[in-house]
Every structure is written in C-alpha cells, then in structure tokens.
Enzyme design. Structure first.
Site, PDB file in Angstrom:
ATOM      1  N   ASP A   1       0.831  -1.205   0.000  1.00 34.09           N
ATOM      2  CA  ASP A   1       0.000   0.000   0.000  1.00 34.09           C
ATOM      3  C   ASP A   1       0.868   1.258   0.000  1.00 34.09           C
ATOM      4  OD1 ASP A   1      -2.322   1.453   0.003  1.00 34.09           O
ATOM      5  OD2 ASP A   1      -2.671   1.287   2.159  1.00 34.09           O
TER       6      ASP A   1
ATOM      7  N   ASN B   1       1.803   3.103  -2.944  1.00 30.07           N
ATOM      8  CA  ASN B   1       2.582   3.407  -4.154  1.00 30.07           C
ATOM      9  C   ASN B   1       2.194   4.759  -4.750  1.00 30.07           C
ATOM     10  OD1 ASN B   1       3.897   0.948  -3.992  1.00 30.07           O
ATOM     11  ND2 ASN B   1       2.582  -0.060  -5.488  1.00 30.07           N
ATOM     12  N   GLY B   2       0.875   4.968  -4.881  1.00 36.60           N
ATOM     13  CA  GLY B   2       0.400   6.212  -5.477  1.00 36.60           C
ATOM     14  C   GLY B   2       0.721   7.423  -4.627  1.00 36.60           C
TER      15      GLY B   2
ATOM     16  N   TRP C   1       3.139   7.716  -2.468  1.00 37.52           N
ATOM     17  CA  TRP C   1       4.587   7.934  -2.519  1.00 37.52           C
ATOM     18  C   TRP C   1       4.936   8.757  -3.763  1.00 37.52           C
ATOM     19  CZ3 TRP C   1       8.259   6.638  -6.162  1.00 37.52           C
ATOM     20  CH2 TRP C   1       9.597   6.746  -5.774  1.00 37.52           C
TER      21      TRP C   1
ATOM     22  N   ARG D   1       1.234   8.386 -10.649  1.00 36.67           N
ATOM     23  CA  ARG D   1       1.014   7.197  -9.825  1.00 36.67           C
ATOM     24  C   ARG D   1       1.699   5.965 -10.424  1.00 36.67           C
ATOM     25  NH1 ARG D   1      -2.912   7.321  -5.971  1.00 36.67           N
ATOM     26  NH2 ARG D   1      -3.428   5.123  -6.304  1.00 36.67           N
TER      27      ARG D   1
ATOM     28  N   HIS E   1       3.959   2.750  -8.746  1.00 34.32           N
ATOM     29  CA  HIS E   1       3.728   1.315  -8.938  1.00 34.32           C
ATOM     30  C   HIS E   1       4.979   0.620  -9.473  1.00 34.32           C
ATOM     31  CE1 HIS E   1      -0.412   1.586  -7.851  1.00 34.32           C
ATOM     32  NE2 HIS E   1      -0.751   2.361  -8.874  1.00 34.32           N
TER      33      HIS E   1
ATOM     34  N   GLU F   1     -11.592  -5.055  -5.767  1.00 36.41           N
ATOM     35  CA  GLU F   1     -12.162  -3.710  -5.684  1.00 36.41           C
ATOM     36  C   GLU F   1     -11.321  -2.670  -6.441  1.00 36.41           C
ATOM     37  OE1 GLU F   1     -11.912  -5.684  -2.798  1.00 36.41           O
ATOM     38  OE2 GLU F   1     -14.009  -6.246  -3.107  1.00 36.41           O
ATOM     39  N   ASN F   2     -10.079  -3.042  -6.794  1.00 38.85           N
ATOM     40  CA  ASN F   2      -9.203  -2.077  -7.459  1.00 38.85           C
ATOM     41  C   ASN F   2      -9.629  -1.737  -8.883  1.00 38.85           C
ATOM     42  OD1 ASN F   2      -6.123  -3.229  -5.841  1.00 38.85           O
ATOM     43  ND2 ASN F   2      -7.506  -1.556  -5.282  1.00 38.85           N
TER      44      ASN F   2
ATOM     45  N   ARG G   1       0.991  -4.269   6.604  1.00 39.15           N
ATOM     46  CA  ARG G   1       0.354  -3.340   5.679  1.00 39.15           C
ATOM     47  C   ARG G   1       1.094  -2.014   5.776  1.00 39.15           C
ATOM     48  NH1 ARG G   1      -5.774  -2.014   3.927  1.00 39.15           N
ATOM     49  NH2 ARG G   1      -5.229  -0.320   2.522  1.00 39.15           N
TER      50      ARG G   1
ATOM     51  N   ARG H   1      -6.386  -1.377   8.210  1.00 42.88           N
ATOM     52  CA  ARG H   1      -7.549  -2.196   7.880  1.00 42.88           C
ATOM     53  C   ARG H   1      -7.083  -3.362   7.013  1.00 42.88           C
ATOM     54  NH1 ARG H   1      -7.986   2.643   5.231  1.00 42.88           N
ATOM     55  NH2 ARG H   1      -7.802   2.574   2.952  1.00 42.88           N
TER      56      ARG H   1
END
Length: 245
Positions: free
Chosen positions: A21, A23-24, A26, A34, A38, A68-69, A184, A190
């Site tokens: 989690d 990457n974007g 950062w 983004r 990645h 969900e991505n 995470r 979460r």
C-alpha cells in the site's frame, strides 16, 4: 544491518502476508505520476521477496491487486495490467531453476484481466506446481469474501459435509502454511478483504512508510516485532497456566 542473528531463527514467521500500500501516495508526494510509484513498488517487491526467502520465511502472500481495485481510473488499471504482464515474465525467468512454487489467488476467469495476463498466470502456476520449496502467492484480482463464497459454492455442488479441513481444500491457499504475520504499509489500519479466513490468528504490523520507501531494514524491524510477541491462539502461555494451577 546484521541479519545473521535472526536468519533461520525458529521464531521467524513461516508464512507472511504483505498488503502493498502507498505506491500512489509515494509518487504524488514527489510530484510523480502514480504509475511511477507502482513501478518502484514492483522493483522493491522483487528485492523483498528474495530477502525474505533468504532470511528463512517459507511462504509469502502478496496483495497485488484486489477485486475492488477495478474502481480505480482506467489509465491506472491499464498500467497495472501492463506491469503484471511484465512481472509474470520476470518471475518465470527468475524462478526457472529455483525450488519456488508460484500460485495466484484470485479470479483468473475474469475477462477484465487481459488475456495475456491470464495466460501467463496459468502457465506460471502449471510450470511450478510440483515444486516443494518456498511458495509465492500473488493475490491478483483477489477478494477474501469472494474466495469464501467460491469455496462454499464448490462444496454445495459436491454435496460434501463441511468442516474446516474440507473447506480449506477449496481455498486458493490450500497447501500453504498458516498465515502468521501480515504487514500493511503506508499507515492504513484495515485488512481490505485480504485473506480473512487465513488471517484469523495472524499478527499485524502497520508501518507508516509507503511501500516504495519500505526498506529491508524496515522489514527486519517489523519481523523483530513479530518475533517478540507472545502468541497464545486463544489459550494461555506456560507461565499463565502455572498461575492458574
């Protein structure tokens, strides 16, 4: 960084999960697109996989792309699919002569996945299926609730009596060691539908660093935290048991 003191230690997690989690975020913090985050994240992932296997971790489950991505912008999703296409080629080459079994957790029948990604994923699974060393589990187009429903529907069709053992045979992760530690990155706290059945007794760590900036030193710090914990699995440790006797 001296890793010799913990390399091969019996307290090391046997099966680690990583929710990749940040990457974007950062990339955004550096004025980059983004996609750059990645790409750097994927490069870091390869280094961390090698590092963890060398350290003595037996199984790795990596949350690469959730079900969900697909809600993300089309341009970003297209880039991620291109990245997966390249990664699958690289992993096949890098693990060609190594005793690493690669599995994919996720719905590979989903036609939203490009045909080349689906084909290469199936080929990689088939090529490595008889290996008995490390297991690398890439969670692509994965959702935990969806996995549980898949298992339930398969069992209903078979008409089998269900217990934990028969249920687990219908999970993507069947044959892997129990999932005992999940990291995470980026500070989010979460689970995001990541291996909910498998994570029942997992320990968690939520470092604030985004994944591209997460170093081997950070990984060691997180693992040391895991190794220091007293895992009771709902019971009591030896000292607590003596107090109650």
């Amino acid at each position: 960084m001296n890793i010799d003191k913990i390399k091969g230690d019996e307290r090391l997690p046997k099966h680690m999960g990583i929710i990749i989690d940040g990457n974007g975020r950062w990339a955004k913090s550096r004025g980059l697109p983004r996609s750059a985050g990645h790409k750097v994240g994927a490069d870091n992932l390869k280094k961390q996989i090698e590092f963890l296997f060398d350290l003595g971790v037996k199984n790795l489950s990596l949350y690469c792309f959730s079900s969900e991505n697909w809600k993300r912008p089309e341009q970003e999703v297209d880039y991620l699919m291109q990245l997966f296409d390249e990664m699958l080629d690289e992993y096949k080459r890098d693990y060609l002569d190594r005793d690493v079994k690669i599995i994919i957790s996720g719905d590979l029948t989903d036609e939203r996945l490009p045909l080349n990604v689906r084909t290469k994923a199936v080929d990689l699974i088939e090529t490595t299926k008889n290996r008995t060393g490390n297991i690398l589990n890439l969670c692509i187009n994965y959702g935990g609730r969806q996995e549980i429903l898949k298992a339930v529907n398969e069992l209903v069709k078979l008409g089998e009596e269900v217990d934990e053992n028969t249920f687990e045979k219908h999970l993507y992760t069947y044959g892997m060691l129990p999932l005992d530690f999940i990291i995470r990155t980026s500070g989010e706290k979460r689970s995001s539908n990541f291996l909910p059945w498998q994570a029942t007794y997992s320990e968690w760590e939520f470092p604030k660093k985004c994944w591209p900036a997460f170093t081997k030193r950070d990984m060691i710090k997180a693992i040391k935290s895991f190794m220091s914990r007293n895992r009771r699995f709902g019971g009591l440790n030896k000292n607590e048991t003596k107090k109650h006797n």
